[in-house]
Design a protein around this motif. Structure first.
Motif, short mmCIF file in Angstrom:
data_model
loop_
_atom_site.label_atom_id
_atom_site.label_comp_id
_atom_site.label_asym_id
_atom_site.label_seq_id
_atom_site.Cartn_x
_atom_site.Cartn_y
_atom_site.Cartn_z
N PHE A 21 0.83 -1.20 0.00
CA PHE A 21 0.00 0.00 0.00
C PHE A 21 0.87 1.25 0.00
CE2 PHE A 21 -2.01 3.46 2.33
CZ PHE A 21 -3.17 3.64 1.60
N TYR A 22 1.82 1.33 0.94
CA TYR A 22 2.65 2.52 1.04
C TYR A 22 3.61 2.64 -0.14
CZ TYR A 22 0.56 3.73 5.42
OH TYR A 22 -0.35 4.12 6.36
N LYS A 23 3.97 1.54 -0.73
CA LYS A 23 4.79 1.57 -1.95
C LYS A 23 4.03 2.32 -3.06
CE LYS A 23 7.12 -1.55 -5.17
NZ LYS A 23 7.36 -2.97 -5.50
N LYS A 24 2.72 2.09 -3.15
CA LYS A 24 1.89 2.78 -4.14
C LYS A 24 1.77 4.27 -3.85
CE LYS A 24 -0.73 -1.36 -5.22
NZ LYS A 24 -2.00 -2.07 -5.06
N LEU A 25 2.03 4.67 -2.60
CA LEU A 25 2.04 6.09 -2.23
C LEU A 25 3.42 6.71 -2.42
CD1 LEU A 25 -0.14 6.13 1.01
CD2 LEU A 25 -0.82 6.76 -1.29
N GLY A 26 4.35 5.94 -2.99
CA GLY A 26 5.68 6.47 -3.28
C GLY A 26 6.73 6.20 -2.22
N PHE A 27 6.41 5.43 -1.20
CA PHE A 27 7.39 5.10 -0.16
C PHE A 27 8.30 3.97 -0.64
CE2 PHE A 27 4.35 7.45 2.27
CZ PHE A 27 5.07 8.02 3.31
N THR A 28 9.57 4.05 -0.26
CA THR A 28 10.53 3.01 -0.59
C THR A 28 11.17 2.46 0.68
OG1 THR A 28 12.29 4.64 -0.90
CG2 THR A 28 11.06 3.96 -2.87
N TYR A 29 11.67 1.26 0.59
CA TYR A 29 12.30 0.59 1.73
C TYR A 29 13.53 1.37 2.17
CZ TYR A 29 14.83 -3.00 4.33
OH TYR A 29 15.51 -3.67 5.29
N VAL A 40 11.12 0.03 7.80
CA VAL A 40 11.03 1.49 7.76
C VAL A 40 10.98 1.89 6.29
CG1 VAL A 40 12.18 3.65 8.36
CG2 VAL A 40 12.30 1.70 9.93
N LEU A 41 10.02 2.77 5.98
CA LEU A 41 9.82 3.25 4.62
C LEU A 41 9.97 4.76 4.60
CD1 LEU A 41 6.61 1.18 3.75
CD2 LEU A 41 8.99 0.57 3.26
N LYS A 42 10.38 5.28 3.44
CA LYS A 42 10.61 6.73 3.35
C LYS A 42 10.12 7.24 2.01
CE LYS A 42 14.04 10.03 4.59
NZ LYS A 42 14.75 10.92 3.82
N ASN A 43 9.56 8.45 2.05
CA ASN A 43 9.19 9.19 0.85
C ASN A 43 9.57 10.64 1.12
OD1 ASN A 43 7.97 10.68 -1.18
ND2 ASN A 43 6.14 9.41 -1.24
N ASN A 45 10.94 13.46 2.94
CA ASN A 45 11.25 13.58 4.37
C ASN A 45 10.27 12.83 5.26
OD1 ASN A 45 13.61 15.14 4.18
ND2 ASN A 45 12.40 16.98 3.86
N ALA A 46 9.28 12.18 4.66
CA ALA A 46 8.29 11.43 5.44
C ALA A 46 8.83 10.03 5.72
CB ALA A 46 6.97 11.34 4.69
N VAL A 47 8.84 9.66 7.00
CA VAL A 47 9.35 8.35 7.42
C VAL A 47 8.26 7.64 8.21
CG1 VAL A 47 11.14 7.12 8.72
CG2 VAL A 47 11.70 9.25 7.52
N ILE A 48 7.98 6.39 7.83
CA ILE A 48 7.03 5.57 8.58
C ILE A 48 7.67 4.22 8.87
CG2 ILE A 48 4.92 6.67 7.74
CD1 ILE A 48 4.59 4.41 5.76
N GLY A 49 7.37 3.71 10.03
CA GLY A 49 7.75 2.34 10.38
C GLY A 49 6.50 1.48 10.41
N LEU A 50 6.60 0.30 9.83
CA LEU A 50 5.50 -0.66 9.87
C LEU A 50 5.89 -1.77 10.82
CD1 LEU A 50 4.76 -0.92 6.03
CD2 LEU A 50 3.75 0.66 7.70
N PHE A 51 5.04 -2.04 11.81
CA PHE A 51 5.34 -3.02 12.85
C PHE A 51 4.15 -3.95 13.02
CE2 PHE A 51 7.90 0.68 13.63
CZ PHE A 51 9.13 0.18 14.00
N GLN A 52 4.33 -5.22 12.73
CA GLN A 52 3.26 -6.20 12.87
C GLN A 52 3.47 -7.00 14.15
OE1 GLN A 52 2.45 -8.70 9.42
NE2 GLN A 52 1.91 -10.39 10.78
N GLY A 53 2.47 -6.95 15.04
CA GLY A 53 2.50 -7.75 16.26
C GLY A 53 3.43 -7.26 17.35
#
Length: 123
Positions: A21-29, A40-43, A45-53
């Motif tokens: 999903f976030y890849k489609k918003l332009g975020f890369t590993y 952790v993904l970045k686009n 200056n925007a940085v998001i971490g995805l954490f499952q469980g």
């Protein structure tokens, strides 16, 4: 006070679906280990971490000592100094740093609306 690089840590149900999903918003590993259920993904200056469980709710995250590319900064406010400033201004912490330690440490707090904040120093 400079709390450090900003990111949002998202508690996700399916890390692979979230990554796509976030890849489609332009975020890369940027980093992490999908086999350990965190990346952790970045686009720009925007940085998001995805954490499952790993935790139940999203967390606002700051990293003293890092820039937005997780590169070390020469000068930064140590998490223990940040803790002192916050406590002196009447902010309660849900987890305090060991003030006798040096290097990696973290503190947590909750804003007035119940949003969890992590200030996580990695060095």
């Amino acid at each position: 006070m400079k709390p450090g690089a900003f990111s949002i840590s998202l508690a996700v149900k399916d890390i692979n679906k979230s990554k796509e999903f976030y890849k489609k918003l332009g975020f890369t590993y940027k980093g992490g280990n999908i086999e350990q259920n965190w990346i952790v993904l970045k686009n720009d200056n925007a940085v998001i971490g995805l954490f499952q469980g790993m935790f139940d709710e999203n967390i606002i995250t700051f990293n003293p000592g890092w820039d937005s590319n997780a590169q070390n900064l020469e000068e930064f406010d140590d998490v223990r100094s940040i803790q002192t400033i916050l406590k002196d201004s009447g902010i309660s912490l849900t987890k305090e740093a060991d003030e006798t330690s040096t290097g990696s440490e973290y503190i947590t707090l909750t804003d007035p609306d119940g949003n969890n904040i992590l200030i996580d120093q990695h060095r």
